[in-house]
Design a protein around this motif. Structure first.
Motif, mmCIF file in Angstrom:
data_model
loop_
_atom_site.group_PDB
_atom_site.id
_atom_site.type_symbol
_atom_site.label_atom_id
_atom_site.label_comp_id
_atom_site.label_asym_id
_atom_site.label_seq_id
_atom_site.Cartn_x
_atom_site.Cartn_y
_atom_site.Cartn_z
ATOM 1 N N GLY A 1 3.317 -7.733 -12.546
ATOM 2 C CA GLY A 1 2.492 -6.675 -12.105
ATOM 3 C C GLY A 1 0.981 -6.497 -12.512
ATOM 4 N N TRP A 2 0.198 -5.450 -11.732
ATOM 5 C CA TRP A 2 -1.191 -5.343 -12.004
ATOM 6 C C TRP A 2 -1.354 -3.904 -12.360
ATOM 7 C CZ3 TRP A 2 -4.976 -8.770 -11.909
ATOM 8 C CH2 TRP A 2 -4.814 -10.126 -11.299
ATOM 9 N N TYR A 3 -1.997 -3.802 -13.650
ATOM 10 C CA TYR A 3 -2.227 -2.546 -14.061
ATOM 11 C C TYR A 3 -3.724 -2.314 -14.048
ATOM 12 C CZ TYR A 3 2.267 -1.858 -16.153
ATOM 13 O OH TYR A 3 3.689 -1.644 -16.906
ATOM 14 N N ARG A 4 -4.381 -1.147 -14.264
ATOM 15 C CA ARG A 4 -5.460 -0.772 -14.392
ATOM 16 C C ARG A 4 -5.900 0.189 -15.499
ATOM 17 N NH1 ARG A 4 -7.170 1.768 -8.433
ATOM 18 N NH2 ARG A 4 -5.939 3.666 -8.549
ATOM 19 N N VAL B 1 -0.559 -0.418 -10.969
ATOM 20 C CA VAL B 1 -0.998 -0.151 -9.630
ATOM 21 C C VAL B 1 0.025 -1.015 -8.677
ATOM 22 C CG1 VAL B 1 -2.724 -1.461 -8.201
ATOM 23 C CG2 VAL B 1 -3.276 -0.630 -10.536
ATOM 24 N N ALA B 2 0.648 -2.065 -8.993
ATOM 25 C CA ALA B 2 1.715 -2.665 -8.288
ATOM 26 C C ALA B 2 2.403 -3.694 -9.010
ATOM 27 C CB ALA B 2 0.801 -3.169 -7.096
ATOM 28 N N SER B 3 3.732 -3.879 -8.589
ATOM 29 C CA SER B 3 4.551 -4.792 -9.011
ATOM 30 C C SER B 3 5.173 -5.672 -8.126
ATOM 31 C CB SER B 3 5.447 -4.084 -10.115
ATOM 32 O OG SER B 3 6.438 -3.475 -9.407
ATOM 33 N N TYR C 1 4.221 -0.028 -5.276
ATOM 34 C CA TYR C 1 2.768 0.459 -5.324
ATOM 35 C C TYR C 1 2.736 1.673 -5.707
ATOM 36 C CZ TYR C 1 1.947 -3.737 -2.320
ATOM 37 O OH TYR C 1 1.919 -5.034 -1.809
ATOM 38 N N ALA C 2 1.714 1.997 -6.527
ATOM 39 C CA ALA C 2 1.426 3.649 -6.805
ATOM 40 C C ALA C 2 0.800 4.149 -5.652
ATOM 41 C CB ALA C 2 0.110 3.363 -7.864
ATOM 42 N N ASP C 3 0.929 5.448 -5.418
ATOM 43 C CA ASP C 3 0.817 6.069 -4.252
ATOM 44 C C ASP C 3 -0.693 6.016 -4.104
ATOM 45 O OD1 ASP C 3 3.193 8.816 -4.670
ATOM 46 O OD2 ASP C 3 3.202 6.847 -3.853
ATOM 47 N N SER C 4 -1.639 5.894 -4.964
ATOM 48 C CA SER C 4 -3.007 5.943 -4.890
ATOM 49 C C SER C 4 -3.726 4.704 -3.945
ATOM 50 C CB SER C 4 -3.744 6.073 -5.928
ATOM 51 O OG SER C 4 -3.377 5.006 -7.115
ATOM 52 N N VAL C 5 -2.566 3.368 -3.955
ATOM 53 C CA VAL C 5 -3.065 2.280 -3.414
ATOM 54 C C VAL C 5 -2.189 1.676 -2.313
ATOM 55 C CG1 VAL C 5 -4.147 1.625 -5.675
ATOM 56 C CG2 VAL C 5 -1.779 0.869 -5.012
ATOM 57 N N GLY D 1 -1.223 1.177 1.189
ATOM 58 C CA GLY D 1 -1.755 0.907 2.394
ATOM 59 C C GLY D 1 -2.960 0.266 2.116
ATOM 60 N N ARG D 2 -3.867 0.027 0.819
ATOM 61 C CA ARG D 2 -4.700 -0.464 0.853
ATOM 62 C C ARG D 2 -4.963 -1.868 0.060
ATOM 63 N NH1 ARG D 2 -8.709 1.885 -2.248
ATOM 64 N NH2 ARG D 2 -7.029 3.096 -3.448
ATOM 65 N N PHE D 3 -3.820 -1.921 -0.947
ATOM 66 C CA PHE D 3 -3.573 -2.830 -1.785
ATOM 67 C C PHE D 3 -2.588 -3.569 -1.456
ATOM 68 C CE2 PHE D 3 -6.008 -1.242 -5.863
ATOM 69 C CZ PHE D 3 -7.287 -1.223 -5.186
ATOM 70 N N THR D 4 -2.399 -4.828 -1.739
ATOM 71 C CA THR D 4 -1.339 -5.796 -1.353
ATOM 72 C C THR D 4 -0.999 -6.951 -2.474
ATOM 73 O OG1 THR D 4 -1.536 -5.565 1.006
ATOM 74 C CG2 THR D 4 -0.197 -7.639 0.358
ATOM 75 N N ILE D 5 0.007 -6.989 -3.256
ATOM 76 C CA ILE D 5 0.343 -7.727 -4.287
ATOM 77 C C ILE D 5 1.312 -9.041 -3.586
ATOM 78 C CG2 ILE D 5 2.659 -6.480 -4.860
ATOM 79 C CD1 ILE D 5 1.950 -7.169 -7.792
ATOM 80 N N SER D 6 0.868 -10.106 -4.144
ATOM 81 C CA SER D 6 1.713 -11.259 -3.732
ATOM 82 C C SER D 6 1.805 -12.130 -4.848
ATOM 83 C CB SER D 6 1.148 -11.997 -2.434
ATOM 84 O OG SER D 6 -0.138 -12.328 -2.874
#
Length: 112
Positions: A34-37, A47-49, A58-62, A64-69
């Motif tokens: 995952g990614w944290y901030r 942020v995302a896992s 995804y966190a709600d705040s990101v 539609g804007r962030f994509t984890i891969s």
């Protein structure tokens, strides 16, 4: 296992960045990551896992804007960040959940 995060920088609001997290070792593909901030004065947040099979959260705040891969052949995880906002400014960390291993962090700064 070691994690090396990169790709941060300074970008204007509305811009994009792609973060990378390169992992050493041959077991990268087996485990969720995952990614944290962490923004100044705030707690670190997820942020995302992504699971070993590619399922994402995804966190709600990101959303539609962030994509984890992840690219298991390259032992690398990515975070594509689009339509960045000033509130996305933070140090971003990657993490392997199984063994609680953290990368060193990469700074993302979004100017308004």
């Amino acid at each position: 296992v070691q994690l090396q995060a990169s790709g941060g920088g300074l970008v204007q609001a509305g811009g994009s960045l792609r973060l990378s997290c390169a992992a050493s070792g041959s077991t990268f593909s087996r485990y969720p990551m995952g990614w944290y901030r962490q923004a100044p004065g705030k707690q670190r947040e997820l942020v995302a896992s992504i699971s070993s099979g590619g399922s994402t959260i995804y966190a709600d705040s990101v959303k539609g804007r962030f994509t984890i891969s992840r690219d298991n052949a390259k032992n690398t995880m990515y975070l594509q960040m689009n339509n960045l906002k000033p509130e996305d400014t933070a140090v971003y960390y990657c993490k392997q959940f199984e063994w609680d291993i953290w990368g060193q962090g990469t700074q993302v700064t979004v100017s308004s």
